[in-house]
Scaffold this motif. Structure first.
Motif, PDB file in Angstrom:
ATOM      1  N   TRP A  17      66.323  67.507  43.448  1.00  0.00           N
ATOM      2  CA  TRP A  17      65.040  66.863  43.786  1.00  0.00           C
ATOM      3  C   TRP A  17      63.990  67.909  44.142  1.00  0.00           C
ATOM      4  O   TRP A  17      62.846  67.837  43.674  1.00  0.00           O
ATOM      5  CB  TRP A  17      65.224  65.900  44.961  1.00  0.00           C
ATOM      6  CG  TRP A  17      63.914  65.491  45.560  1.00  0.00           C
ATOM      7  CD1 TRP A  17      63.005  64.621  45.038  1.00  0.00           C
ATOM      8  CD2 TRP A  17      63.330  65.999  46.775  1.00  0.00           C
ATOM      9  NE1 TRP A  17      61.895  64.537  45.855  1.00  0.00           N
ATOM     10  CE2 TRP A  17      62.067  65.369  46.922  1.00  0.00           C
ATOM     11  CE3 TRP A  17      63.755  66.890  47.747  1.00  0.00           C
ATOM     12  CZ2 TRP A  17      61.236  65.628  48.012  1.00  0.00           C
ATOM     13  CZ3 TRP A  17      62.931  67.154  48.824  1.00  0.00           C
ATOM     14  CH2 TRP A  17      61.678  66.526  48.946  1.00  0.00           C
ATOM     15  N   LEU A  18      64.357  68.900  44.948  1.00  0.00           N
ATOM     16  CA  LEU A  18      63.410  69.932  45.347  1.00  0.00           C
ATOM     17  C   LEU A  18      62.876  70.690  44.140  1.00  0.00           C
ATOM     18  O   LEU A  18      61.699  71.071  44.106  1.00  0.00           O
ATOM     19  CB  LEU A  18      64.095  70.913  46.311  1.00  0.00           C
ATOM     20  CG  LEU A  18      63.200  71.977  46.958  1.00  0.00           C
ATOM     21  CD1 LEU A  18      62.131  71.336  47.834  1.00  0.00           C
ATOM     22  CD2 LEU A  18      64.044  72.953  47.776  1.00  0.00           C
ATOM     23  N   GLY A  19      63.701  70.863  43.135  1.00  0.00           N
ATOM     24  CA  GLY A  19      63.274  71.564  41.931  1.00  0.00           C
ATOM     25  C   GLY A  19      62.580  70.677  40.915  1.00  0.00           C
ATOM     26  O   GLY A  19      62.264  71.135  39.815  1.00  0.00           O
TER      27      GLY A  19
ATOM     28  N   GLU B  28      63.846  68.131  39.371  1.00  0.00           N
ATOM     29  CA  GLU B  28      64.776  67.715  38.325  1.00  0.00           C
ATOM     30  C   GLU B  28      65.318  66.303  38.554  1.00  0.00           C
ATOM     31  O   GLU B  28      66.037  65.787  37.696  1.00  0.00           O
ATOM     32  CB  GLU B  28      65.942  68.710  38.261  1.00  0.00           C
ATOM     33  CG  GLU B  28      65.509  70.116  37.890  1.00  0.00           C
ATOM     34  CD  GLU B  28      66.633  71.127  38.014  1.00  0.00           C
ATOM     35  OE1 GLU B  28      66.704  72.018  37.166  1.00  0.00           O
ATOM     36  OE2 GLU B  28      67.424  71.020  38.974  1.00  0.00           O
ATOM     37  N   ARG B  29      64.997  65.713  39.683  1.00  0.00           N
ATOM     38  CA  ARG B  29      65.499  64.378  40.012  1.00  0.00           C
ATOM     39  C   ARG B  29      64.502  63.706  40.931  1.00  0.00           C
ATOM     40  O   ARG B  29      63.917  64.347  41.805  1.00  0.00           O
ATOM     41  CB  ARG B  29      66.867  64.489  40.700  1.00  0.00           C
ATOM     42  CG  ARG B  29      67.589  63.165  40.859  1.00  0.00           C
ATOM     43  CD  ARG B  29      69.025  63.412  41.298  1.00  0.00           C
ATOM     44  NE  ARG B  29      69.775  64.200  40.321  1.00  0.00           N
ATOM     45  CZ  ARG B  29      70.303  63.694  39.209  1.00  0.00           C
ATOM     46  NH1 ARG B  29      70.173  62.402  38.937  1.00  0.00           N
ATOM     47  NH2 ARG B  29      70.975  64.472  38.377  1.00  0.00           N
ATOM     48  N   LYS B  30      64.302  62.403  40.740  1.00  0.00           N
ATOM     49  CA  LYS B  30      63.370  61.673  41.589  1.00  0.00           C
ATOM     50  C   LYS B  30      63.959  61.477  42.986  1.00  0.00           C
ATOM     51  O   LYS B  30      65.174  61.459  43.171  1.00  0.00           O
ATOM     52  CB  LYS B  30      63.024  60.327  40.964  1.00  0.00           C
ATOM     53  CG  LYS B  30      62.197  60.456  39.683  1.00  0.00           C
ATOM     54  CD  LYS B  30      61.892  59.107  39.074  1.00  0.00           C
ATOM     55  CE  LYS B  30      60.865  58.349  39.901  1.00  0.00           C
ATOM     56  NZ  LYS B  30      60.456  57.080  39.245  1.00  0.00           N
ATOM     57  N   LEU B  31      63.073  61.341  43.969  1.00  0.00           N
ATOM     58  CA  LEU B  31      63.511  61.230  45.358  1.00  0.00           C
ATOM     59  C   LEU B  31      64.406  60.019  45.559  1.00  0.00           C
ATOM     60  O   LEU B  31      65.425  60.100  46.255  1.00  0.00           O
ATOM     61  CB  LEU B  31      62.289  61.151  46.284  1.00  0.00           C
ATOM     62  CG  LEU B  31      62.600  60.985  47.777  1.00  0.00           C
ATOM     63  CD1 LEU B  31      63.439  62.144  48.296  1.00  0.00           C
ATOM     64  CD2 LEU B  31      61.305  60.853  48.579  1.00  0.00           C
ATOM     65  N   ARG B  32      64.066  58.896  44.964  1.00  0.00           N
ATOM     66  CA  ARG B  32      64.873  57.694  45.161  1.00  0.00           C
ATOM     67  C   ARG B  32      66.290  57.895  44.635  1.00  0.00           C
ATOM     68  O   ARG B  32      67.258  57.455  45.251  1.00  0.00           O
ATOM     69  CB  ARG B  32      64.209  56.516  44.456  1.00  0.00           C
ATOM     70  CG  ARG B  32      64.922  55.196  44.704  1.00  0.00           C
ATOM     71  CD  ARG B  32      64.210  54.047  44.033  1.00  0.00           C
ATOM     72  NE  ARG B  32      64.919  52.798  44.236  1.00  0.00           N
ATOM     73  CZ  ARG B  32      64.607  51.663  43.655  1.00  0.00           C
ATOM     74  NH1 ARG B  32      63.560  51.605  42.841  1.00  0.00           N
ATOM     75  NH2 ARG B  32      65.289  50.569  43.874  1.00  0.00           N
TER      76      ARG B  32
END
Length: 253
Positions: free
Chosen positions: A91-93, A95-99
């Motif tokens: 998520w930080l990068g 590459e993935r949504k927060l949810r």
């Protein structure tokens, strides 16, 4: 979907699958990993009570082998993280949504707790808050280094290796780190939290668990800029597919 993307480690093969099914894969995988981690600690205590070195090696082999197998089994479904540090850094990068990251982390935490409860049910031993000792700073530093190394291996494989390599690279690192690190390399906040309920060698008290959690987070945050510098840019087709992961994931709408 691109062929390149399908060969990438620690990302699901189809991001359009529902978030619930992917989170379930993370929860089940983490549960089984914790079952082996807690169960191996209880088992080696019974089998090798007077041989701590052999007990450590056997436990390390069981945990590392099970993790490699679980990543192979569930990697295509969810990425095969079983570790909040991996989901959080993705998520930080961007590459993935927060949810999605939060759903994965919640599933990992619940799965780890269920795993330790199942291990104690199988062995017929009670759960409890274990070990009143406060760890030395060398143990905390050890946990930071173990987490740093694990994340370097994970993201090094995710950005620079084929899909088939990742599970065994992570398993090999974990086997070595469990033996080499005096903290025995938890390197996983879900496992660390569940260890509060564990008997045997894996058990932790609340103070130790809290310090280890801080060390694991620090290790992950230190690893992030390092692997970003080493692998500053992904293949353009991979980057395009990652954007699709964030945009078209119908389970997160």
């Amino acid at each position: 979907m691109t062929t390149e993307r399908a060969q990438t480690c620690f990302f699901e093969k189809d991001p359009t699958c529902s978030l619930a099914s992917r989170a379930l894969a993370e929860g089940v995988g983490t549960c089984l990993l914790m079952l082996v981690a807690a169960g191996s600690g209880l088992s080696v205590h019974r089998l090798f009570p007077n041989s701590p070195v052999l007990a450590l090696a056997v436990s390390a082999a069981g945990i590392a082998g099970s993790l490699a197998g679980l990543i192979v089994a569930f990697g295509s479904a969810s990425g095969g993280h079983f570790n909040p540090l991996i989901s959080g850094l993705q998520w930080l990068g961007g590459e993935r949504k927060l949810r999605c990251a939060l759903a994965y982390i919640a599933a990992q935490l619940v799965g780890a707790v269920l795993g330790v409860l199942l291990a104690h049910a199988v062995f017929g031993t009670p759960v409890h808050l274990a070990h009143p000792q406060v760890p030395s700073w060398s143990l905390v530093a050890s946990e930071l280094i173990a987490s740093f190394g694990l994340l370097m291996v994970v993201f090094g494989c995710a950005r620079g290796a084929r899909k088939e390599v990742g599970p065994f690279a992570v398993g090999a690192w974990l086997f070595g780190a469990i033996i080499a690190m005096p903290s025995t390399s938890y390197a996983n906040p879900a496992i660390t939290c569940a260890a509060l309920l564990a008997n045997g060698s894996i058990g932790l008290n609340s103070t130790t668990a809290g310090l280890y959690l801080l060390a694991e987070l620090a290790g992950a945050l230190l690893a992030y800029p390092v692997f970003t510098v080493i692998y500053p840019q992904r293949h353009p087709e991979v980057a395009s597919f990652k954007r699709r992961c964030r945009v078209t994931d119908r389970g997160e709408r």
